[in-house]
Scaffold this motif. Structure first.
Motif, PDB file in Angstrom:
ATOM      1  N   GLU A  12       1.123  -1.492  -0.280  1.00  0.00           N
ATOM      2  CA  GLU A  12      -0.427   0.033   0.102  1.00  0.00           C
ATOM      3  C   GLU A  12       0.814   1.163  -0.142  1.00  0.00           C
ATOM      4  O   GLU A  12       1.746   1.448   0.600  1.00  0.00           O
ATOM      5  CB  GLU A  12      -1.287   0.339   1.283  1.00  0.00           C
ATOM      6  N   TRP A  50     -11.071  -1.543  -1.057  1.00  0.00           N
ATOM      7  CA  TRP A  50     -10.577  -0.487   0.869  1.00  0.00           C
ATOM      8  C   TRP A  50     -11.079  -0.610   1.846  1.00  0.00           C
ATOM      9  O   TRP A  50     -12.356  -1.047   1.791  1.00  0.00           O
ATOM     10  CB  TRP A  50      -9.899   0.758  -0.121  1.00  0.00           C
ATOM     11  N   ARG A  65     -11.661   1.465   6.218  1.00  0.00           N
ATOM     12  CA  ARG A  65     -10.612   1.921   6.714  1.00  0.00           C
ATOM     13  C   ARG A  65     -11.258   1.735   8.704  1.00  0.00           C
ATOM     14  O   ARG A  65     -12.376   1.694   8.805  1.00  0.00           O
ATOM     15  CB  ARG A  65     -11.164   3.471   6.349  1.00  0.00           C
ATOM     16  N   GLN A  66     -10.311   2.003   8.965  1.00  0.00           N
ATOM     17  CA  GLN A  66     -10.850   1.944  10.360  1.00  0.00           C
ATOM     18  C   GLN A  66     -10.638   3.045  11.504  1.00  0.00           C
ATOM     19  O   GLN A  66      -9.148   3.271  11.311  1.00  0.00           O
ATOM     20  CB  GLN A  66     -10.261   0.962  11.229  1.00  0.00           C
ATOM     21  N   ARG A 101     -13.356  -1.928  12.019  1.00  0.00           N
ATOM     22  CA  ARG A 101     -13.037  -1.506  10.549  1.00  0.00           C
ATOM     23  C   ARG A 101     -14.512  -1.509   9.626  1.00  0.00           C
ATOM     24  O   ARG A 101     -15.167  -2.348   9.649  1.00  0.00           O
ATOM     25  CB  ARG A 101     -12.260  -2.515   9.997  1.00  0.00           C
ATOM     26  N   VAL A 115      -6.973   4.672   9.020  1.00  0.00           N
ATOM     27  CA  VAL A 115      -5.936   3.764   8.929  1.00  0.00           C
ATOM     28  C   VAL A 115      -6.808   3.118   8.390  1.00  0.00           C
ATOM     29  O   VAL A 115      -8.024   2.427   8.090  1.00  0.00           O
ATOM     30  CB  VAL A 115      -5.605   2.610   9.463  1.00  0.00           C
ATOM     31  N   TYR A 116      -6.583   2.933   6.766  1.00  0.00           N
ATOM     32  CA  TYR A 116      -7.059   2.785   5.276  1.00  0.00           C
ATOM     33  C   TYR A 116      -5.888   1.095   4.582  1.00  0.00           C
ATOM     34  O   TYR A 116      -5.101   1.107   4.730  1.00  0.00           O
ATOM     35  CB  TYR A 116      -7.227   3.323   4.418  1.00  0.00           C
ATOM     36  N   TYR A 117      -7.137   0.702   5.097  1.00  0.00           N
ATOM     37  CA  TYR A 117      -5.974  -1.406   4.437  1.00  0.00           C
ATOM     38  C   TYR A 117      -6.987  -1.410   3.129  1.00  0.00           C
ATOM     39  O   TYR A 117      -8.183  -1.738   2.777  1.00  0.00           O
ATOM     40  CB  TYR A 117      -7.314  -2.523   5.554  1.00  0.00           C
ATOM     41  N   TRP A 127      -4.959  -9.412   3.511  1.00  0.00           N
ATOM     42  CA  TRP A 127      -4.740  -7.868   4.450  1.00  0.00           C
ATOM     43  C   TRP A 127      -3.372  -7.332   4.434  1.00  0.00           C
ATOM     44  O   TRP A 127      -2.272  -7.685   4.070  1.00  0.00           O
ATOM     45  CB  TRP A 127      -5.105  -7.491   5.443  1.00  0.00           C
ATOM     46  N   GLY A 133      -1.599  -1.440   6.344  1.00  0.00           N
ATOM     47  CA  GLY A 133      -2.943  -0.588   6.113  1.00  0.00           C
ATOM     48  C   GLY A 133      -1.678   0.918   6.346  1.00  0.00           C
ATOM     49  O   GLY A 133      -0.763   0.870   6.189  1.00  0.00           O
ATOM     50  N   GLN A 158      -2.345   5.494   6.927  1.00  0.00           N
ATOM     51  CA  GLN A 158      -3.054   5.863   7.282  1.00  0.00           C
ATOM     52  C   GLN A 158      -3.544   8.220   6.487  1.00  0.00           C
ATOM     53  O   GLN A 158      -2.348   7.714   5.643  1.00  0.00           O
ATOM     54  CB  GLN A 158      -2.068   6.692   8.937  1.00  0.00           C
TER      55      GLN A 158
END
Length: 120
Positions: free
Chosen positions: A6, A36, A38-39, A45, A92-94, A110, A113, A115
């Motif tokens: 990522e 995608w 996000r959390q 998430r 945080v984007y995963y 996954w 992550g 930020q």
């Protein structure tokens, strides 16, 4: 195994833009979907956007009209263009990839992550 790389997170002011990238590599026979999630701190998430191998796209209601997901099948890479960012997009984007490693076995993977912080 599939590895996800990522990139593209960072700090931006409200109203600004960022572009996230996610490149999948490793034991890939066929990718089913890329997306995608996000959390945010203290939250679960959640889905942001996904794109299937057939081109089907799904967005969460909170990002519709502002975010665009795309995919380069030749590079096994997905992109998330994020425009008109808001402080509530901070998370945080995963990256998530579902793929077959052979004709019948598939897995869900996954990224580590990245930020995204949007200042007001």
């Amino acid at each position: 195994q599939v590895q996800l790389a990522e990139s593209g997170g960072g700090l931006v002011q409200a109203g600004g833009s960022l572009r996230l990238s996610c490149e999948a590599s490793g034991s890939i026979y066929r990718i089913i979907s890329m997306g995608w999630y996000r959390q945010a701190p203290g939250e679960q998430r959640k889905l942001v956007a996904t794109v299937t191998s057939g081109g089907g796209i799904d967005y969460s209601d909170s990002v519709k009209g502002r975010f665009t997901i795309s995919r380069d099948n030749t590079k096994n890479t997905a992109y998330l263009q994020m425009n008109t960012l808001k402080p509530e997009d901070t998370a945080v984007y995963y990256c998530n990839v579902a793929s077959y490693s052979d004709w019948r076995n598939w897995g869900n993977y996954w990224g580590q992550g990245t930020q995204v912080t949007v200042s007001s």
